[in-house]
Design a protein around this motif. Structure first.
Motif, PDB file in Angstrom:
ATOM      1  N   THR A  90      63.071  53.371  12.131  1.00 14.85           N
ATOM      2  CA  THR A  90      64.262  53.939  12.783  1.00 14.85           C
ATOM      3  C   THR A  90      64.012  55.294  13.432  1.00 14.85           C
ATOM      4  O   THR A  90      64.844  55.791  14.182  1.00 14.85           O
ATOM      5  CB  THR A  90      65.392  54.083  11.757  1.00 14.85           C
ATOM      6  OG1 THR A  90      64.891  54.802  10.615  1.00 14.85           O
ATOM      7  CG2 THR A  90      65.888  52.709  11.300  1.00 14.85           C
ATOM      8  N   SER A  91      62.870  55.926  13.123  1.00 11.50           N
ATOM      9  CA  SER A  91      62.588  57.240  13.698  1.00 11.50           C
ATOM     10  C   SER A  91      61.080  57.443  13.763  1.00 11.50           C
ATOM     11  O   SER A  91      60.348  56.966  12.885  1.00 11.50           O
ATOM     12  CB  SER A  91      63.232  58.330  12.836  1.00 11.50           C
ATOM     13  OG  SER A  91      63.102  59.592  13.433  1.00 11.50           O
ATOM     14  N   SER A 125      68.797  57.856   3.005  1.00  5.86           N
ATOM     15  CA  SER A 125      67.987  57.401   4.138  1.00  5.86           C
ATOM     16  C   SER A 125      67.572  58.566   5.047  1.00  5.86           C
ATOM     17  O   SER A 125      68.297  59.538   5.214  1.00  5.86           O
ATOM     18  CB  SER A 125      68.747  56.348   4.944  1.00  5.86           C
ATOM     19  OG  SER A 125      69.886  56.904   5.522  1.00  5.86           O
ATOM     20  N   GLU A 127      67.079  60.093   8.492  1.00  2.00           N
ATOM     21  CA  GLU A 127      67.783  59.868   9.756  1.00  2.00           C
ATOM     22  C   GLU A 127      67.034  60.401  10.976  1.00  2.00           C
ATOM     23  O   GLU A 127      67.248  59.949  12.089  1.00  2.00           O
ATOM     24  CB  GLU A 127      69.169  60.523   9.697  1.00  2.00           C
ATOM     25  CG  GLU A 127      70.071  59.972   8.606  1.00  2.00           C
ATOM     26  CD  GLU A 127      70.449  58.518   8.832  1.00  2.00           C
ATOM     27  OE1 GLU A 127      70.371  58.056   9.979  1.00  2.00           O
ATOM     28  OE2 GLU A 127      70.796  57.845   7.844  1.00  2.00           O
ATOM     29  N   GLY A 128      66.176  61.389  10.773  1.00  2.00           N
ATOM     30  CA  GLY A 128      65.450  61.963  11.903  1.00  2.00           C
ATOM     31  C   GLY A 128      64.193  62.646  11.418  1.00  2.00           C
ATOM     32  O   GLY A 128      64.093  63.053  10.248  1.00  2.00           O
ATOM     33  N   ARG A 142      68.517  64.427   6.823  1.00  2.93           N
ATOM     34  CA  ARG A 142      69.035  63.531   5.789  1.00  2.93           C
ATOM     35  C   ARG A 142      70.495  63.893   5.504  1.00  2.93           C
ATOM     36  O   ARG A 142      71.040  64.810   6.119  1.00  2.93           O
ATOM     37  CB  ARG A 142      68.210  63.685   4.509  1.00  2.93           C
ATOM     38  CG  ARG A 142      68.147  65.143   4.040  1.00  2.93           C
ATOM     39  CD  ARG A 142      67.610  65.285   2.638  1.00  2.93           C
ATOM     40  NE  ARG A 142      67.358  66.682   2.296  1.00  2.93           N
ATOM     41  CZ  ARG A 142      68.289  67.544   1.910  1.00  2.93           C
ATOM     42  NH1 ARG A 142      69.568  67.197   1.847  1.00  2.93           N
ATOM     43  NH2 ARG A 142      67.963  68.796   1.587  1.00  2.93           N
ATOM     44  N   TYR A 143      71.100  63.141   4.582  1.00  2.00           N
ATOM     45  CA  TYR A 143      72.458  63.474   4.174  1.00  2.00           C
ATOM     46  C   TYR A 143      72.435  64.821   3.445  1.00  2.00           C
ATOM     47  O   TYR A 143      71.600  65.068   2.589  1.00  2.00           O
ATOM     48  CB  TYR A 143      73.021  62.375   3.261  1.00  2.00           C
ATOM     49  CG  TYR A 143      74.506  62.480   3.071  1.00  2.00           C
ATOM     50  CD1 TYR A 143      75.375  62.104   4.099  1.00  2.00           C
ATOM     51  CD2 TYR A 143      75.050  62.968   1.886  1.00  2.00           C
ATOM     52  CE1 TYR A 143      76.750  62.220   3.944  1.00  2.00           C
ATOM     53  CE2 TYR A 143      76.417  63.079   1.721  1.00  2.00           C
ATOM     54  CZ  TYR A 143      77.261  62.697   2.758  1.00  2.00           C
ATOM     55  OH  TYR A 143      78.623  62.814   2.612  1.00  2.00           O
ATOM     56  N   ALA A 165      76.401  64.685   7.127  1.00  6.16           N
ATOM     57  CA  ALA A 165      75.320  63.779   7.531  1.00  6.16           C
ATOM     58  C   ALA A 165      74.554  64.379   8.703  1.00  6.16           C
ATOM     59  O   ALA A 165      75.126  64.651   9.757  1.00  6.16           O
ATOM     60  CB  ALA A 165      75.902  62.428   7.913  1.00  6.16           C
ATOM     61  N   THR A 167      71.636  63.868  11.460  1.00  3.48           N
ATOM     62  CA  THR A 167      71.129  62.658  12.109  1.00  3.48           C
ATOM     63  C   THR A 167      69.836  62.857  12.901  1.00  3.48           C
ATOM     64  O   THR A 167      69.134  61.902  13.202  1.00  3.48           O
ATOM     65  CB  THR A 167      72.195  62.109  13.062  1.00  3.48           C
ATOM     66  OG1 THR A 167      72.591  63.158  13.965  1.00  3.48           O
ATOM     67  CG2 THR A 167      73.427  61.636  12.295  1.00  3.48           C
ATOM     68  N   GLN A 183      76.455  64.163  12.187  1.00  5.75           N
ATOM     69  CA  GLN A 183      77.374  63.052  12.444  1.00  5.75           C
ATOM     70  C   GLN A 183      78.695  63.579  12.989  1.00  5.75           C
ATOM     71  O   GLN A 183      79.314  62.968  13.851  1.00  5.75           O
ATOM     72  CB  GLN A 183      77.600  62.265  11.149  1.00  5.75           C
ATOM     73  CG  GLN A 183      78.360  60.963  11.320  1.00  5.75           C
ATOM     74  CD  GLN A 183      77.573  59.946  12.130  1.00  5.75           C
ATOM     75  OE1 GLN A 183      76.363  59.912  12.092  1.00  5.75           O
ATOM     76  NE2 GLN A 183      78.278  59.125  12.895  1.00  5.75           N
TER      77      GLN A 183
END
Length: 324
Positions: A90-91, A125, A127-128, A142-143, A165, A167, A183
C-alpha cells in the motif's frame, strides 16, 4: 504560451515522472506508459497501489495488489525488487544507498541495495512511508502519530504522538522536520530537535499532495482552492506564520502540487484538470494547461526545468513544454 503534448489513457494515473528525459505514466492497472519516440508500454504490477520517483537512482518504484515491488528505469526496463506474498503493497519509499521501503498491513519492510530485508512491526496499519534525506532513517505514518526507525542499526524507534489518523509522511530536505497528512483536513508537524508540534489546519479538503521547494524553505500542499504553501525557513517552521495561498480559484480544488527544481515556483494542478505555475514572491500566475478530464493526480518537472509531466484520475496525461 506553453504547449501541451496530450496522452489520452484509460484509467487512474498514480505517477507522472521523468526517467532520464522520457516522461513515464504509471496507471492503476500496472501498465507504465512512456512517450519515447512514440507511445510505448510495459507491464509492472498486476494492479498498482503505490508509485514514486526515486530521484537518487532515477527510477520509478512501484508496489501493488500482487504483493510485488518493482523498479522501472528509463527505456521501460522493469526489475522485481521484492515480494510480500499475497499481501497488498500500500505504500513505497526510496531511500539512500539504493534502499527501498514498502508496507503491507501493520508491517513496514526495508530492502537494502544488497537484497537484505528487515521487517518493522507496528500495532496498527502503516499508512505512509518516507526516508529522511540525512542518514539511513525512515518514518512511518500511523494511527495517532508517526514512528521513526533506523533500519541499519538496532536502536529503539522514536515515537511521535498526535491523536488522529495520519495517512502520509514527509521529511524536510534538511531532515529537521517531519510532516504528516491526516485523515482530517490538516497537516501535523514535529521539529525533530526538540519534538515541538506544528499544527497546520484550516483546509476545506484532505491533503493528498505535498512538495518541498528547492531549498526546503517552503512546503506546498493541496486540499484547498489554492496551493497552501507553508514557510519553513525559521527555526520553528511555520508556527505563528500565515501560509502563502497561490493560484486561488473560486470554483476548483487543488489536487496536486510540484515545486520547481531550482526556483521558488510551484506547478498547481486542480480537480478540473487545469494546471498553473505560480511564483512565490509575487503570486504571478501562468496558465500551463486548460481544464481537461479528471483531477490532476501527479506532476513532475524535468531536469532541464522546461517541461512538466502530468497525469489525472481519468487517464488524461501529457507533457507541458513551458519553453515554447
Amino acid at each position: 504560451m506553453p504547449t501541451v503534448a496530450p496522452l489520452d489513457l484509460e484509467g487512474h494515473c498514480l505517477a507522472a515522472v521523468f526517467l532520464g528525459d522520457v516522461p513515464h505514466f504509471a496507471l492503476a492497472d500496472g501498465t507504465i506508459h512512456r512517450l519515447d519516440h512514440g507511445h510505448k508500454t510495459v507491464q509492472a504490477n498486476d494492479g498498482l497501489l503505490a508509485a514514486l520517483h526515486d530521484g537518487a537512482n532515477d527510477r520509478l518504484i512501484t508496489g501493488g495488489e500482487d504483493g510485488k515491488i518493482f523498479a522501472v528505469t528509463a527505456g521501460g526496463n522493469t526489475a522485481e525488487l521484492a515480494t510480500a506474498g499475497k499481501k497488498w503493497i500500500t505504500s513505497v519509499a526510496a531511500g539512500p544507498q539504493g534502499a527501498v521501503a514498502y508496507a503491507s498491513g501493520k508491517i513496514a519492510y526495508v530492502r537494502f541495495a544488497d537484497g537484505k530485508t528487515r521487517e518493522f512491526s507496528h500495532p496498527r496499519s502503516v499508512e505512509g512511508l518516507a526516508f529522511s534525506p540525512k542518514g539511513m532513517r525512515f518514518g512511518v505514518a500511523r494511527y495517532n502519530g508517526a514512528t521513526l526507525h533506523f533500519p541499519a542499526a538496532d536502536g529503539k524507534p522514536v515515537e511521535l504522538e498526535w491523536a488522529g489518523a495520519h495517512t502520509g509522511i514527509t521529511f524536510s530536505p534538511d531532515g529537521g522536520f517531519v510532516v504528516t497528512t491526516m485523515q482530517e483536513n490538516a497537516l501535523h508537524g514535529w521539529k525533530l530537535a526538540d519534538g515541538k508540534h506544528m499544527r497546520m489546519s484550516g483546509y476545506p479538503g484532505k491533503v493528498k499532495s505535498l512538495s518541498w521547494s528547492a531549498k526546503g524553505k517552503w512546503l506546498a500542499s493541496s486540499g484547498a482552492p489554492a496551493a497552501i504553501v507553508w514557510p519553513f525557513s525559521g527555526k520553528v517552521g511555520p508556527m505563528g506564520k500565515a501560509p502563502l495561498e497561490l493560484g486561488t480559484r473560486g470554483n476548483a480544488m487543488v489536487t496536486s502540487v510540484a515545486c520547481h527544481p531550482s526556483q521558488d515556483v510551484v506547478a498547481v494542478g486542480y480537480d478540473d484538470g487545469m494546471v498553473m505555475a505560480v511564483r512565490f514572491a509575487d503570486a504571478r500566475e501562468v496558465l500551463l494547461r486548460r481544464p481537461g478530464k479528471g483531477a490532476i493526480t501527479s506532476m513532475m518537472w524535468d531536469k532541464e526545468e522546461r517541461r512538466v509531466a502530468f497525469g489525472s484520475a481519468a487517464g488524461d496525461c501529457g507533457v507541458i513544454d513551458i519553453s515554447a
